[in-house]
Design an enzyme around this catalytic site. Structure first.
Site, PDB file in Angstrom:
ATOM      1  N   LYS A 200       0.871  -1.182   0.000  1.00  0.00           N
ATOM      2  CA  LYS A 200       0.000   0.000   0.000  1.00  0.00           C
ATOM      3  C   LYS A 200       0.900   1.221   0.000  1.00  0.00           C
ATOM      4  CE  LYS A 200      -4.514   0.631   0.061  1.00  0.00           C
ATOM      5  NZ  LYS A 200      -5.554  -0.291  -0.430  1.00  0.00           N
TER       6      LYS A 200
HETATM    7  P1  NAD Z   1     -12.986   7.466  -3.114  1.00  0.00           P
HETATM    8  O1  NAD Z   1     -11.987   8.498  -2.748  1.00  0.00           O
HETATM    9  O2  NAD Z   1     -13.347   7.320  -4.548  1.00  0.00           O
HETATM   10  O3  NAD Z   1     -14.348   7.702  -2.283  1.00  0.00           O
HETATM   11  C1  NAD Z   1     -14.364   7.822  -0.893  1.00  0.00           C
HETATM   12  C2  NAD Z   1     -15.752   8.242  -0.451  1.00  0.00           C
HETATM   13  O4  NAD Z   1     -15.815   8.245   0.973  1.00  0.00           O
HETATM   14  C3  NAD Z   1     -16.122   9.662  -0.881  1.00  0.00           C
HETATM   15  O5  NAD Z   1     -17.505   9.724  -1.152  1.00  0.00           O
HETATM   16  C4  NAD Z   1     -15.805  10.494   0.361  1.00  0.00           C
HETATM   17  O6  NAD Z   1     -16.551  11.710   0.434  1.00  0.00           O
HETATM   18  C5  NAD Z   1     -16.235   9.531   1.452  1.00  0.00           C
HETATM   19  N1  NAD Z   1     -15.587   9.794   2.732  1.00  0.00           N
HETATM   20  C6  NAD Z   1     -14.301  10.143   2.964  1.00  0.00           C
HETATM   21  N2  NAD Z   1     -14.105  10.309   4.273  1.00  0.00           N
HETATM   22  C7  NAD Z   1     -15.268  10.049   4.888  1.00  0.00           C
HETATM   23  C8  NAD Z   1     -15.699  10.052   6.230  1.00  0.00           C
HETATM   24  N3  NAD Z   1     -14.855  10.376   7.195  1.00  0.00           N
HETATM   25  N4  NAD Z   1     -16.986   9.718   6.489  1.00  0.00           N
HETATM   26  C9  NAD Z   1     -17.830   9.402   5.503  1.00  0.00           C
HETATM   27  N5  NAD Z   1     -17.491   9.381   4.204  1.00  0.00           N
HETATM   28  C10 NAD Z   1     -16.227   9.709   3.908  1.00  0.00           C
HETATM   29  O7  NAD Z   1     -12.419   6.105  -2.518  1.00  0.00           O
HETATM   30  P2  NAD Z   1     -12.789   4.613  -2.986  1.00  0.00           P
HETATM   31  O8  NAD Z   1     -11.790   4.182  -3.997  1.00  0.00           O
HETATM   32  O9  NAD Z   1     -14.237   4.518  -3.276  1.00  0.00           O
HETATM   33  O10 NAD Z   1     -12.430   3.801  -1.656  1.00  0.00           O
HETATM   34  C11 NAD Z   1     -13.329   3.704  -0.557  1.00  0.00           C
HETATM   35  C12 NAD Z   1     -12.897   2.573   0.352  1.00  0.00           C
HETATM   36  O11 NAD Z   1     -12.874   1.355  -0.388  1.00  0.00           O
HETATM   37  C13 NAD Z   1     -11.503   2.718   0.961  1.00  0.00           C
HETATM   38  O12 NAD Z   1     -11.493   2.134   2.241  1.00  0.00           O
HETATM   39  C14 NAD Z   1     -10.639   1.895   0.038  1.00  0.00           C
HETATM   40  O13 NAD Z   1      -9.437   1.454   0.645  1.00  0.00           O
HETATM   41  C15 NAD Z   1     -11.595   0.752  -0.259  1.00  0.00           C
HETATM   42  N6  NAD Z   1     -11.271   0.008  -1.477  1.00  0.00           N
HETATM   43  C16 NAD Z   1     -11.202   0.646  -2.684  1.00  0.00           C
HETATM   44  C17 NAD Z   1     -10.908  -0.090  -3.813  1.00  0.00           C
HETATM   45  C18 NAD Z   1     -10.882   0.539  -5.183  1.00  0.00           C
HETATM   46  O14 NAD Z   1     -10.770  -0.208  -6.177  1.00  0.00           O
HETATM   47  N7  NAD Z   1     -10.999   1.850  -5.324  1.00  0.00           N
HETATM   48  C19 NAD Z   1     -10.657  -1.466  -3.718  1.00  0.00           C
HETATM   49  C20 NAD Z   1     -10.745  -2.095  -2.472  1.00  0.00           C
HETATM   50  C21 NAD Z   1     -11.053  -1.335  -1.360  1.00  0.00           C
END
Ligand code: NAD
Length: 425
Positions: free
Chosen positions: A115
């Site tokens: 990461k």
């Molecule tokens: P992103 O940046 O596209 O979206 C994040 C979302 O969460 C946004 O809507 C943001 O406003 C919201 N957010 C941020 N802080 C917050 C808080 N304190 N309270 C409530 N909402 C909040 O990110 P993403 O890629 O969608 O990732 C989201 C989660 O999924 C993370 O934990 C990431 O590690 C996990 N994840 C992502 C992927 C991927 O392919 N993008 C894969 C596996 C896991």
């Protein structure tokens, strides 16, 4: 909910790294993990901290701290996302890297866990500042990355374009195009069809698999999703299209509730104009804290770590929690949920659709032979449903939670690789 409010809810005393270590230690004892292997797995293989200076649009210089951590590479090259967030720090990145190790092993993908990230609030920077910052960060972590060493991907606040800049920076240093150095990049430069929606699609498969195992139909189940980004936003659309009732969603600014079900298309239109879901028409406003405690069938945290802690775990009313985010439930809160009979589909299983299609992307790049979206989605479904079956039958056989079973399988496969290879020298 404001970030400060989030910090209050999330803080507790358990950090993401505490959670990750406690999960490993618990399962190591249950499975009788070889003590030497356990000791190796408790620390990352390597961690690089870099300083990332870049030029602002006004000509001044800004410097942030960046990280890249390899937790384990015994089963293959390191794999894991890059996050841009003010809370990014070494311990958080170590935890996320460890979870990637187990995730790849559970899905049966030949990668180790990594990461990375920069402690930055990207909302305070222009696109061109982010490009210069990303290219400098990529140069600083150059010694660690490469198609055979470590393959970054998008995570919170990073996207396809940021992956293109990393791919370009790496390729410029190599003197030729190296598409396999990152995944989650645009199709035009070797990205995979189906990658952008893969994590959300995988979470949907896991929700449906869980519902089937509980003997429940998917039509009309009510779902609340925290986080409306790449994962949560598309997931809301997918579940809505599949006939589920998405009753609540949120982003960092706050949440929306509608008992009859929200209309993701209307929310997307509002978000494009307002930059947030807050204020979308025909819905009631709720806070992120309220969303987590809603009376619904399935709760899907899809934002940040540590949102369900000992402070609110006994107020969660959902029957099933499917972890789209990494580490949204602390170790102690997980115990409370388990005692209360809440089923948790753990992150290391539930959100592995992203890394699975990242693996497909890497394979396609290396072979320079590209698949149709249908092929990608079919193979994703096959891998995820098999992983769910493996985990749930093992959980039943050993009387474990799904998290313990997933963790046992993941740690077991990594341990087997260690013991098979032997300890160098
Ligand atoms: P992103 O940046 O596209 O979206 C994040 C979302 O969460 C946004 O809507 C943001 O406003 C919201 N957010 C941020 N802080 C917050 C808080 N304190 N309270 C409530 N909402 C909040 O990110 P993403 O890629 O969608 O990732 C989201 C989660 O999924 C993370 O934990 C990431 O590690 C996990 N994840 C992502 C992927 C991927 O392919 N993008 C894969 C596996 C896991």
């Amino acid at each position: 909910m404001s970030v400060t409010e989030h910090d209050r809810t999330a803080a507790g005393s358990e950090t993401a790294w505490d959670t990750a270590l406690a999960q490993l230690d618990e399962v190591a004892e249950m499975m009788g993990l070889a003590p030497g292997v356990h000791e190796i797995l408790r620390s990352p293989k390597r961690a690089l901290i870099v300083s990332v200076p870049f030029r602002m649009d006004d000509g001044s210089t800004r410097v942030y701290e960046g990280y890249r951590v390899h937790h384990n590479v015994t089963r293959g090259p390191a794999k894991g996302g890059i996050r841009y967030h003010p809370d990014v720090g070494l311990d958080e990145v170590k935890a996320l890297a460890m979870w990637m190790t187990w995730k790849c092993a559970i899905a049966g993908i030949p990668f180790g866990g990594a990461k990375g990230g920069i402690a930055v609030d990207p909302r305070q920077h222009s696109r061109s500042e982010l490009e210069r910052m990303t290219r400098r960060f990529a140069s600083e972590i150059l010694p660690l990355i490469g198609p055979e060493r470590d393959i970054p991907a998008p995570d919170m606040n990073t996207d396809e374009e940021i992956m293109s800049w990393i791919m370009d920076t790496y390729s410029m240093n190599s003197g030729y195009s190296v598409p396999g150095v990152v995944t989650g990049k645009p199709v035009a430069i070797g990205g995979s069809r189906g990658r952008s929606g893969a994590t959300s699609r995988g979470v949907m498969y896991m929700v449906f698999a869980m519902m089937r195992s509980l003997g429940l139909g998917i039509e009309e189940i009510s779902v609340a999703i925290q986080g409306y980004g790449k994962v949560g936003g598309f997931l809301a659309q997918l579940l809505h299209d599949a006939g589920c009732r998405v009753v609540a969603i949120s982003d960092v600014e706050g949440g929306l509730y509608r008992e009859r079900g929200l209309d993701p298309e209307a929310i997307n239109r509002h978000k494009r104009e307002a930059g947030t879901v807050v204020g979308a028409p025909d819905c009631d406003a709720i806070t992120n804290a309220e969303l987590l405690e809603l009376d619904c069938d399935v709760l899907i945290p899809a934002a940040v770590e540590g949102v369900i802690t000992v402070k609110n775990a006994d107020r969660v009313r959902a029957r099933v929690i499917c972890e789209a985010a990494n580490g949204p439930i602390t170790f102690e809160a997980d115990k409370i949920l388990n005692e209360r009979g809440v089923y948790v589909v753990p992150d290391i299983l539930a959100n592995s659709g992203g890394v699975t299609v990242s693996y497909f992307e890497w394979v396609q790049d290396i072979q320079a032979y590209f698949w149709s979206e249908e092929e990608v989605n079919d193979r994703l479904r096959m891998i995820m449903e098999r992983a769910f079956d493996d985990v749930s039958s093992f959980a039943e056989e050993k009387n474990l939670t799904l998290r313990q079973a997933a963790q046992w399988i993941g740690v077991g496969r990594v341990s087997e690789a260690h013991l098979t290879r032997g300890l160098f020298p």
